[in-house]
Motif scaffolding. Structure first.
Motif, PDB file in Angstrom:
ATOM      1  N   VAL A   1      -8.851  -5.141   0.683  1.00 47.83           N
ATOM      2  CA  VAL A   1      -8.271  -3.810   0.904  1.00 47.83           C
ATOM      3  C   VAL A   1      -7.307  -3.894   2.090  1.00 47.83           C
ATOM      4  CG1 VAL A   1      -8.757  -1.394   1.451  1.00 47.83           C
ATOM      5  CG2 VAL A   1     -10.378  -2.700   0.045  1.00 47.83           C
TER       6      VAL A   1
ATOM      7  N   GLU B   1      -1.349  -1.834  10.813  1.00 48.79           N
ATOM      8  CA  GLU B   1      -1.899  -2.150   9.494  1.00 48.79           C
ATOM      9  C   GLU B   1      -3.329  -2.650   9.638  1.00 48.79           C
ATOM     10  OE1 GLU B   1       2.535  -3.557   7.944  1.00 48.79           O
ATOM     11  OE2 GLU B   1       0.953  -5.043   8.194  1.00 48.79           O
TER      12      GLU B   1
ATOM     13  N   THR C   1       3.867  -4.312   3.417  1.00 50.47           N
ATOM     14  CA  THR C   1       3.356  -4.537   4.760  1.00 50.47           C
ATOM     15  C   THR C   1       4.303  -5.439   5.547  1.00 50.47           C
ATOM     16  OG1 THR C   1       2.035  -6.410   3.980  1.00 50.47           O
ATOM     17  CG2 THR C   1       0.957  -4.249   4.070  1.00 50.47           C
TER      18      THR C   1
ATOM     19  N   GLY D   1      -4.100  -1.568   4.319  1.00 51.90           N
ATOM     20  CA  GLY D   1      -3.534  -0.245   4.508  1.00 51.90           C
ATOM     21  C   GLY D   1      -2.590  -0.214   5.683  1.00 51.90           C
TER      22      GLY D   1
ATOM     23  N   PRO E   1       0.827  -1.208   0.000  1.00 54.70           N
ATOM     24  CA  PRO E   1       0.000   0.000   0.000  1.00 54.70           C
ATOM     25  C   PRO E   1       0.863   1.261   0.000  1.00 54.70           C
ATOM     26  CG  PRO E   1      -0.013  -1.039   2.164  1.00 54.70           C
ATOM     27  CD  PRO E   1       0.662  -1.985   1.229  1.00 54.70           C
TER      28      PRO E   1
ATOM     29  N   ALA F   1      -3.052   2.884   1.319  1.00 53.87           N
ATOM     30  CA  ALA F   1      -3.965   1.749   1.113  1.00 53.87           C
ATOM     31  C   ALA F   1      -3.841   1.243  -0.317  1.00 53.87           C
ATOM     32  CB  ALA F   1      -5.411   2.155   1.398  1.00 53.87           C
ATOM     33  N   SER F   2      -4.224  -0.010  -0.507  1.00 52.35           N
ATOM     34  CA  SER F   2      -4.271  -0.596  -1.850  1.00 52.35           C
ATOM     35  C   SER F   2      -5.430  -1.578  -1.922  1.00 52.35           C
ATOM     36  CB  SER F   2      -2.953  -1.308  -2.195  1.00 52.35           C
ATOM     37  OG  SER F   2      -2.722  -2.405  -1.333  1.00 52.35           O
TER      38      SER F   2
ATOM     39  N   SER G   1     -14.499   3.720   6.567  1.00 52.75           N
ATOM     40  CA  SER G   1     -13.614   3.488   5.433  1.00 52.75           C
ATOM     41  C   SER G   1     -14.320   3.932   4.158  1.00 52.75           C
ATOM     42  CB  SER G   1     -13.228   2.006   5.331  1.00 52.75           C
ATOM     43  OG  SER G   1     -12.364   1.799   4.227  1.00 52.75           O
TER      44      SER G   1
ATOM     45  N   THR H   1      -9.679   4.721   2.132  1.00 56.44           N
ATOM     46  CA  THR H   1      -9.156   5.361   3.339  1.00 56.44           C
ATOM     47  C   THR H   1      -9.752   4.653   4.551  1.00 56.44           C
ATOM     48  OG1 THR H   1     -10.955   6.988   3.482  1.00 56.44           O
ATOM     49  CG2 THR H   1      -9.017   7.598   2.175  1.00 56.44           C
TER      50      THR H   1
END
Length: 238
Positions: free
Chosen positions: A234, A208, A64, A236, A59, A112-113, A149, A137
């Protein structure tokens, strides 16, 4: 659900359609992408292949430390026989201890991804979108135990066609017994896609987060037929 047996180095993976597969060291693929461990084996369906990957997501361009994403792509097993092929996502890792709470009253995740797919048949023809262009987010209010989110789903076909699938405000409560959470779309509209999310926090003081997204939208002509299916994960960090 995923379980791992260290003695045999085997992963037992369950898919939502009640199919399970075991992947061992003998199924490990050599030369996979850095940060990804992939397994492959023949399917009970003649000519098909079952796949399982463990991915270290990045992300905001930073890998991570405490969580990984898994992707299962299979359609059968010796016990269940052949089922419809299913791609499923999961987040695994070192869960945050419920006593290890950040000192700040509000925590925001800045990176985030999103990874996943949307299957869209609302036009009458199947269109498959990758959701990697999507954004998210996450903000947590530790005084109330609530989170919000914002999830913006953007699809891209293999040919480069982009579709805006909507922005969704996912909100819910943190489970104080395990640092997990469940959320749903705050602006539900009957007949329209309304994703739900399940996930948790990982690492010291919830460094995370990761959650799985699922949602469907019915067709306008037949309310029982699915016109749009979204499955994604998702993650982040902060």
């Amino acid at each position: 659900m995923i379980s791992y047996k260290a003695a045999t180095q085997a992963y037992l993976v369950f898919a939502p359609n009640n199919v399970q597969q075991t992947f061992t060291a003998a199924d490990l693929l050599a030369g996979t992408t850095p940060g990804t461990t992939s397994y492959s084996k023949p399917s009970p369906t003649a000519g098909a292949t079952e796949r399982f990957s463990i991915i270290q997501p990045t992300p905001g361009g930073t890998a991570t430390d405490y969580l990984r994403v898994t992707v299962g792509d299979f359609e059968g097993s010796p016990t269940s026989g052949t089922r419809a092929r299913t791609k499923s996502y999961c987040v695994i890792g070192v869960a945050t201890a419920v006593t290890d709470i950040p000192s700040a009253s509000t925590v925001s995740f800045t990176r985030a991804s999103v990874q996943g797919e949307a299957h869209d048949i609302r036009s009458g023809s199947l269109i498959v979108y990758s959701l990697s262009d999507s954004t998210a987010t996450m903000t947590v209010d530790l005084t109330t135990g609530q989170f919000v989110s914002n999830l913006h789903l953007i699809g891209r076909t293999a040919g480069g066609t982009v579709a805006d699938l909507g922005t969704f405000v996912e909100q819910g409560s943190i489970d104080v017994t395990n640092a997990g959470f469940f959320g749903s779309n705050s602006a539900f509209v009957s007949g329209r896609i309304s994703p739900t999310i399940y996930g948790g926090f990982f690492g010291p003081q919830g460094k995370e987060f990761g959650y799985v997204v699922s949602g469907t939208e019915n067709t306008m002509t037949n309310p029982t037929d699915i016109g749009l299916l979204v499955t994604a994960v998702v993650v982040g960090s902060r």
